[in-house]
Design a protein around this motif. Sequence first.
Motif, short mmCIF file in Angstrom:
data_model
loop_
_atom_site.label_atom_id
_atom_site.label_comp_id
_atom_site.label_asym_id
_atom_site.label_seq_id
_atom_site.Cartn_x
_atom_site.Cartn_y
_atom_site.Cartn_z
N ASP A 1 53.94 -64.55 -42.88
CA ASP A 1 54.38 -63.36 -42.16
C ASP A 1 55.89 -63.16 -42.28
OD1 ASP A 1 53.85 -61.22 -40.23
OD2 ASP A 1 55.08 -62.43 -38.89
N GLY B 1 57.89 -61.97 -40.31
CA GLY B 1 58.58 -62.34 -39.07
C GLY B 1 59.14 -63.75 -39.09
N GLN B 2 58.50 -64.64 -39.86
CA GLN B 2 58.98 -66.02 -39.94
C GLN B 2 60.35 -66.07 -40.59
OE1 GLN B 2 57.26 -69.09 -38.96
NE2 GLN B 2 56.35 -67.51 -37.69
N ALA C 1 62.88 -64.46 -38.17
CA ALA C 1 63.25 -65.32 -37.06
C ALA C 1 64.23 -66.39 -37.54
CB ALA C 1 62.01 -65.97 -36.46
N LEU D 1 68.46 -66.76 -36.60
CA LEU D 1 69.07 -67.94 -35.98
C LEU D 1 70.28 -68.43 -36.77
CD1 LEU D 1 65.77 -69.77 -35.07
CD2 LEU D 1 67.49 -69.07 -33.42
N MET E 1 70.22 -69.20 -40.10
CA MET E 1 69.90 -70.00 -41.28
C MET E 1 70.15 -69.18 -42.54
SD MET E 1 66.40 -72.03 -40.49
CE MET E 1 65.93 -72.15 -38.80
N ILE F 1 61.14 -73.39 -43.18
CA ILE F 1 60.16 -72.53 -42.51
C ILE F 1 59.08 -72.02 -43.45
CG2 ILE F 1 59.87 -70.46 -41.10
CD1 ILE F 1 61.59 -72.70 -39.83
N PRO G 1 57.11 -75.00 -46.16
CA PRO G 1 56.15 -75.92 -45.53
C PRO G 1 54.85 -75.23 -45.12
CG PRO G 1 58.33 -76.25 -44.61
CD PRO G 1 58.42 -75.04 -45.49
N GLN G 2 54.97 -73.98 -44.68
CA GLN G 2 53.75 -73.26 -44.30
C GLN G 2 52.98 -72.79 -45.54
OE1 GLN G 2 54.09 -70.38 -40.97
NE2 GLN G 2 56.23 -70.96 -40.94
N LYS H 1 50.81 -75.56 -47.47
CA LYS H 1 49.50 -75.85 -46.90
C LYS H 1 48.44 -74.87 -47.43
CE LYS H 1 49.37 -77.40 -42.35
NZ LYS H 1 49.38 -77.05 -40.92
N PHE I 1 61.73 -61.43 -30.66
CA PHE I 1 60.89 -60.45 -31.35
C PHE I 1 59.65 -60.10 -30.55
CE2 PHE I 1 63.27 -62.88 -34.41
CZ PHE I 1 63.68 -61.96 -35.37
N ASN J 1 57.25 -64.81 -33.24
CA ASN J 1 57.68 -65.46 -34.49
C ASN J 1 58.11 -66.91 -34.29
OD1 ASN J 1 57.18 -63.03 -35.69
ND2 ASN J 1 59.31 -62.41 -35.82
N LEU J 2 57.38 -67.64 -33.48
CA LEU J 2 57.62 -69.08 -33.41
C LEU J 2 57.17 -69.70 -34.72
CD1 LEU J 2 56.46 -69.93 -29.78
CD2 LEU J 2 58.78 -69.66 -30.64
N PHE J 3 57.73 -70.86 -35.06
CA PHE J 3 57.34 -71.52 -36.30
C PHE J 3 56.09 -72.35 -36.03
CE2 PHE J 3 62.18 -71.47 -36.55
CZ PHE J 3 62.20 -70.21 -37.14
N PRO J 4 54.94 -71.96 -36.57
CA PRO J 4 53.67 -72.58 -36.16
C PRO J 4 53.49 -74.02 -36.62
CG PRO J 4 53.30 -71.01 -37.93
CD PRO J 4 54.75 -70.87 -37.55
N HIS J 5 54.28 -74.44 -37.61
CA HIS J 5 54.10 -75.80 -38.13
C HIS J 5 54.99 -76.81 -37.40
CE1 HIS J 5 57.52 -74.07 -40.10
NE2 HIS J 5 57.82 -75.16 -40.74
N MET J 6 55.66 -76.37 -36.35
CA MET J 6 56.55 -77.28 -35.62
C MET J 6 56.19 -77.26 -34.14
SD MET J 6 60.21 -76.19 -37.05
CE MET J 6 60.65 -76.39 -38.76
N LEU K 1 65.71 -76.95 -34.24
CA LEU K 1 65.95 -76.81 -35.69
C LEU K 1 67.28 -76.13 -36.02
CD1 LEU K 1 64.74 -77.16 -38.59
CD2 LEU K 1 64.00 -74.80 -38.40
N ALA K 2 67.48 -74.93 -35.48
CA ALA K 2 68.69 -74.19 -35.84
C ALA K 2 69.98 -74.86 -35.33
CB ALA K 2 68.60 -72.74 -35.36
N ARG L 1 64.50 -70.73 -27.75
CA ARG L 1 64.92 -71.04 -29.11
C ARG L 1 66.20 -70.26 -29.47
NH1 ARG L 1 61.05 -69.46 -34.08
NH2 ARG L 1 61.56 -67.39 -33.31
N ALA L 2 66.22 -68.99 -29.09
CA ALA L 2 67.41 -68.17 -29.38
C ALA L 2 68.60 -68.66 -28.56
CB ALA L 2 67.12 -66.70 -29.09
#
Lengths: 218, 240
Positions: free
Chosen positions: A116, A118-119, A122, A126, A128, A137, A140-141, A144, B83, B87-92, B100-101, B149-150
């Motif tokens: 997505d 949005g990832q 986001a 921040l 990055m 981000i 890694p997704q 999989k 948002f 938009n959270l990071f689903p793998h963490m 992270l940031a 997170r922000a």
Amino acid sequence: MDFRFDIIAEYAPFFLKGVLLTIGLSIIAIIVGSILGLVIGLGKISSKQLVRLPFEWYINFFRGTPLFVQILLVHFGLMPMLFPQPNPIISASVSLSLNAAAYIAEIFRAGIQSIDRGQMEAARSLGMTHVQAMSYIILPQALKRMIPPFGNEFIVLIKDSSLAAIIAAPELMYWGRAAQGQYYRVWEPYLTVALIYLVLTLSLSKLLHYLERRYSAK
Amino acid sequence: MIKVTNLKKSYGDLEVLKGLDVHIKEREVVVVIGPSGSGKSTFLRCLNLLEDFNEGEVIIDGFNLKDKNIDINKVREEVGMVFQRFNLFPHMTVLDNITLAPVKVRKWSMEKAKQKALELLVKVGLQDKAHVYPDSLSGGQAQRVAIARALAMEPKVMLFDEPTSALDPEMVGEVLAVMKQLAQEGMTMVVVTHEMGFAREVGDRVIFMDGGYIIEEGKPSEIFDNPKHERTKSFLSKVL
């Protein structure tokens, strides 16, 4: 019809050597192909058209022409320009790797683009960098999701490496042809070779199925 | 803190922002309202350059966003964003999402980032969720984690892009409560929302946008009780 098991028995050590080379070639191609494929896949989704173009054409060429032709071009065209005595194993590794890179690049591209938007937003919001967002981000997704198509590519490579027999790289198919040439028998060598390929691909697909379930459970 | 001058943005032939002028002071809470397609989200996303703009000037915290010499990532470190879809990071895990940031961008030690993250989780009322993955959170919880997170980057400005629009009605309150607390602590905030109650109660100023223009702006009481423009009146009559 008589079936001469003695031919198979005689060639068993050669088939074993051949299988090892077949597996070796496939592993080299999947590793080198992944490294090149990541670069090419990232290049293909660049926002700058000038950057994208060469990568697009790399993919077009290697997916749009037969691997058979590519092997011949590499072995009889490219390699003699670099080495006085082209080695068929090296030629086979190179052509399989270049070919796999094109397919793996598309796997990377599809995997990355399936995440997505949005990832990325986001991550960038921040502070990055694009590279950080990609490595922490997006990739890694995406990795999989790439396991199943990646596994398919590995299976395809195992089968396609048989084309290296044409430049006398002594992998499994090469020894099948050798036995056929020596005894003028078709069924014994070719059925044996086919059966060995089948064992390889089926066990690999079982392994991948297991990995897929394990990683998607997380 | 934020100074926007003659901001214009178009997608091809479609002009979505037709020249905005906005001045936002430190500690001010500005709420942007308006119908869908009015350009309010696009405006917000221009403030941290998630959307590039065609004309005009945006100056945030002394940085001119159109200046080729600025590092946009440095600006974004100071501008947090929340948002609509979290938009959270689903793998963490939740904790890793938050740390992270600060660790990778601000170069904090893991120790420090963790401590900050746990403080923030207490603040948003989710201290027991530090080690779970985002997919086990409800929408309201996920959005509160996204706010934490922000905030972990200790930004000077927070942008909220319809933060409650994707939530079930009963979860809207918990997110708005966190935002209200943040406003009371003096955070500079720009909030795009359809929550008129929040706009009235928490906003220092309300901006009404339509068709890519700012139609009207002023104190919430002025806008809601005494709108001057016909367009504002008809919009408010439908949503209030």
